[in-house]
Motif scaffolding. Structure first.
Motif, PDB file in Angstrom:
ATOM      1  N   UNK A 178       0.659  -1.138  -0.154  1.00 25.40           N
ATOM      2  CA  UNK A 178       0.101   0.125   0.022  1.00 25.40           C
ATOM      3  C   UNK A 178       1.006   1.219   0.074  1.00 25.40           C
ATOM      4  N   UNK A 237       4.218   1.765  -1.128  1.00 23.02           N
ATOM      5  CA  UNK A 237       4.522   2.079  -2.370  1.00 23.02           C
ATOM      6  C   UNK A 237       3.691   2.324  -3.341  1.00 23.02           C
ATOM      7  N   UNK A 238       2.451   1.692  -3.299  1.00 21.26           N
ATOM      8  CA  UNK A 238       1.332   1.757  -4.401  1.00 21.26           C
ATOM      9  C   UNK A 238       1.372   3.420  -4.087  1.00 21.26           C
ATOM     10  N   UNK A 239       0.819   3.852  -2.965  1.00 15.73           N
ATOM     11  CA  UNK A 239       0.307   5.294  -2.762  1.00 15.73           C
ATOM     12  C   UNK A 239       1.630   6.301  -3.202  1.00 15.73           C
ATOM     13  N   UNK A 267       3.840   5.766  -5.657  1.00 16.18           N
ATOM     14  CA  UNK A 267       3.889   5.667  -7.262  1.00 16.18           C
ATOM     15  C   UNK A 267       2.566   6.763  -7.880  1.00 16.18           C
ATOM     16  N   UNK A 268       1.488   6.526  -7.102  1.00 11.93           N
ATOM     17  CA  UNK A 268       0.501   7.384  -7.393  1.00 11.93           C
ATOM     18  C   UNK A 268       0.714   8.790  -7.241  1.00 11.93           C
ATOM     19  N   UNK A 283      -0.970   9.403 -10.958  1.00 15.19           N
ATOM     20  CA  UNK A 283      -2.254   8.652 -11.336  1.00 15.19           C
ATOM     21  C   UNK A 283      -3.087   8.281 -10.416  1.00 15.19           C
ATOM     22  N   UNK A 284      -4.332   8.005 -10.424  1.00 17.09           N
ATOM     23  CA  UNK A 284      -5.376   7.352  -9.484  1.00 17.09           C
ATOM     24  C   UNK A 284      -5.479   8.611  -8.494  1.00 17.09           C
ATOM     25  N   UNK A 285      -6.201   8.069  -7.454  1.00 16.72           N
ATOM     26  CA  UNK A 285      -6.437   8.806  -6.303  1.00 16.72           C
ATOM     27  C   UNK A 285      -5.689   8.522  -5.205  1.00 16.72           C
ATOM     28  N   UNK A 334      -4.539   8.022  -1.527  1.00 15.71           N
ATOM     29  CA  UNK A 334      -5.276   7.771  -0.257  1.00 15.71           C
ATOM     30  C   UNK A 334      -4.824   8.717   0.752  1.00 15.71           C
ATOM     31  N   UNK A 382      -6.088  11.536 -10.487  1.00 18.17           N
ATOM     32  CA  UNK A 382      -6.410  11.126 -12.081  1.00 18.17           C
ATOM     33  C   UNK A 382      -7.179   9.917 -12.035  1.00 18.17           C
ATOM     34  N   UNK A 442     -15.429   2.409 -13.982  1.00 19.94           N
ATOM     35  CA  UNK A 442     -14.281   1.231 -13.759  1.00 19.94           C
ATOM     36  C   UNK A 442     -14.830   0.084 -13.367  1.00 19.94           C
ATOM     37  N   UNK A 464       3.635  -3.186  -7.859  1.00 26.68           N
ATOM     38  CA  UNK A 464       3.027  -3.073  -6.475  1.00 26.68           C
ATOM     39  C   UNK A 464       1.497  -3.737  -6.459  1.00 26.68           C
ATOM     40  N   UNK A 506       0.557  -6.525  -3.616  1.00 24.64           N
ATOM     41  CA  UNK A 506      -0.633  -6.417  -2.853  1.00 24.64           C
ATOM     42  C   UNK A 506      -1.430  -7.662  -2.723  1.00 24.64           C
ATOM     43  N   UNK A 543      -6.692   2.274  -8.370  1.00 25.10           N
ATOM     44  CA  UNK A 543      -6.744   3.620  -8.538  1.00 25.10           C
ATOM     45  C   UNK A 543      -7.460   4.371  -7.483  1.00 25.10           C
ATOM     46  N   UNK A 584      -8.248   3.011  -4.565  1.00 26.86           N
ATOM     47  CA  UNK A 584      -8.165   2.030  -3.224  1.00 26.86           C
ATOM     48  C   UNK A 584      -9.546   1.478  -2.703  1.00 26.86           C
TER      49      UNK A 584
END
Lengths: 233, 233
Positions: A152, A154-156, A158-159, A164-166, A168, A213, A219, B144, B148, B176, B178
């Motif tokens: 989570x 690392x994902x956040x 990268x975003x 990209x993405x929302x 958190x 983004x 989706x 990532x 996860x 995107x 979460x």
């Protein structure tokens, strides 16, 4: 990350140096600088601040982001103090001692709650955490929880960095019942940290905007379609 | 797991052998048997069935669990067919091609939906998936998400094998925003797989019970207390 990252052949190395070696092995193209020091010691604080303030790629300005992967309250408060003063965005992460819950939290000084905005009982009671005895702790358990929380984090990251993405503000994860808690935490106007209060005033005058983004297409439909399609995992 | 597991020095090895080597390096105490074969080929199906049926620690009975980490629909259906016939519990996992969503699913034949219970469009349309052209796929993106989803798969596996917590039937994850989707999927009484329908009848007569062990104490309070306490990550 002690339960995920270290291997028997690294016995004898400091954790910092072993982690740096492993990261260099995984990706030799990344420049890793390691500092084996206790950031909660007063004498180390100036260097810690300096590295956040000037540690970007050209050593000419702020780093893009600070990731907190420390294992105690004092170290978290040190990072919080430094980042509030420097107006540095950072992400906090942690796994509970019983290893069945964890969280990540994005802290944008003045925009979201800082680590001191919601003082835990331990702070309000003035207890030295090193004196606390903890029952039922098994430090060998469940590296899976740490793997998921690190994912989570690392994902956040990268975003945030790649826009990209929302992104958190807070993800809480309870492993026992797979409960996920997504929150937005506002800063506390009575926060004990004076720099946090200063950043809140600045944010009211000039709001910090984080780019989001998220595709506006449905989706859910894309998701279902892919769920049964050609997978790469 | 191609984007997570392989390293440059393994170029030239088969994926199966490289993965086995890495797992042995991580934990030499685990016995790893590798079979480099296409399970969707008719001639390989008997060996695949045999290994599920007799592959436990003493080679005397069923394995405890089958984990599916394959990358295409045909291979998933092969695992589904074998596990329905053998009444073998398994877990399916996958990440979408655009790498921003994924899922894990526990399949207990007769008790929960099997992989054929909800036929996707591709099956209903009799399309050969290898002929499908896919737009916008970048196979180098977002390990990532896989990390996860793999974490969820192993966490659910540990809960199932070690009998703690609540084992999830289905966890969906959209990176995107979460978004987490927790579902229970009932089997389809009109499932095309005759062994699935047979297991459903057996389950009605003798329900399969999966042990759950979620503490009845107020876990929210424990969680909050630990969130601010002494972390080990």
């Amino acid at each position: 990350m002690n339960r995920l990252f270290y291997q028997p052949h690294q016995a004898g190395l400091s954790k910092v140096e072993a982690a740096a070696d492993t990261l260099r092995f995984i990706n030799p193209d990344v420049i890793i600088e390691s500092y084996n020091m206790n950031i909660t010691k007063v004498e180390n604080f100036p260097l810690f601040m300096e590295k956040i303030r000037t540690g970007n790629k050209n050593n000419s300005g702020h780093v893009d982001l600070v990731l907190s992967c420390v294992d105690n309250f004092g170290a978290r408060m040190t990072i919080n103090t430094a980042c509030n003063e420097l107006d540095q965005t950072w992400m906090e992460s942690g796994v509970s001692e019983n290893a069945v819950s964890g969280h990540i939290q994005l802290i944008v000084p003045g925009k979201t709650a800082c680590f001191a905005c919601a003082p835990p009982l331990i702070l309000a009671s003035n207890i030295d955490e090193s004196t606390l005895k903890r029952e039922g702790v098994c430090a060998a358990s469940l590296p899976t929880t740490m793997g998921i929380v690190a994912g989570f984090l690392v994902q956040n990251t990268l975003k945030y960095l790649l826009k990209f993405g929302r992104i958190s503000n807070y993800i809480g994860y309870n492993a026992l019942d797979d409960h996920f808690l997504i929150l937005t935490l506002k800063p506390n106007e009575d926060c004990d940290d004076s720099y946090c209060r200063k950043r809140q005033l600045e944010h009211q005058l000039h709001p910090v905007v984080i780019e989001e983004n998220v595709p506006t297409i449905n989706t859910e439909v894309v998701h279902e379609s892919n769920e049964w399609g050609n997978y790469i995992l």
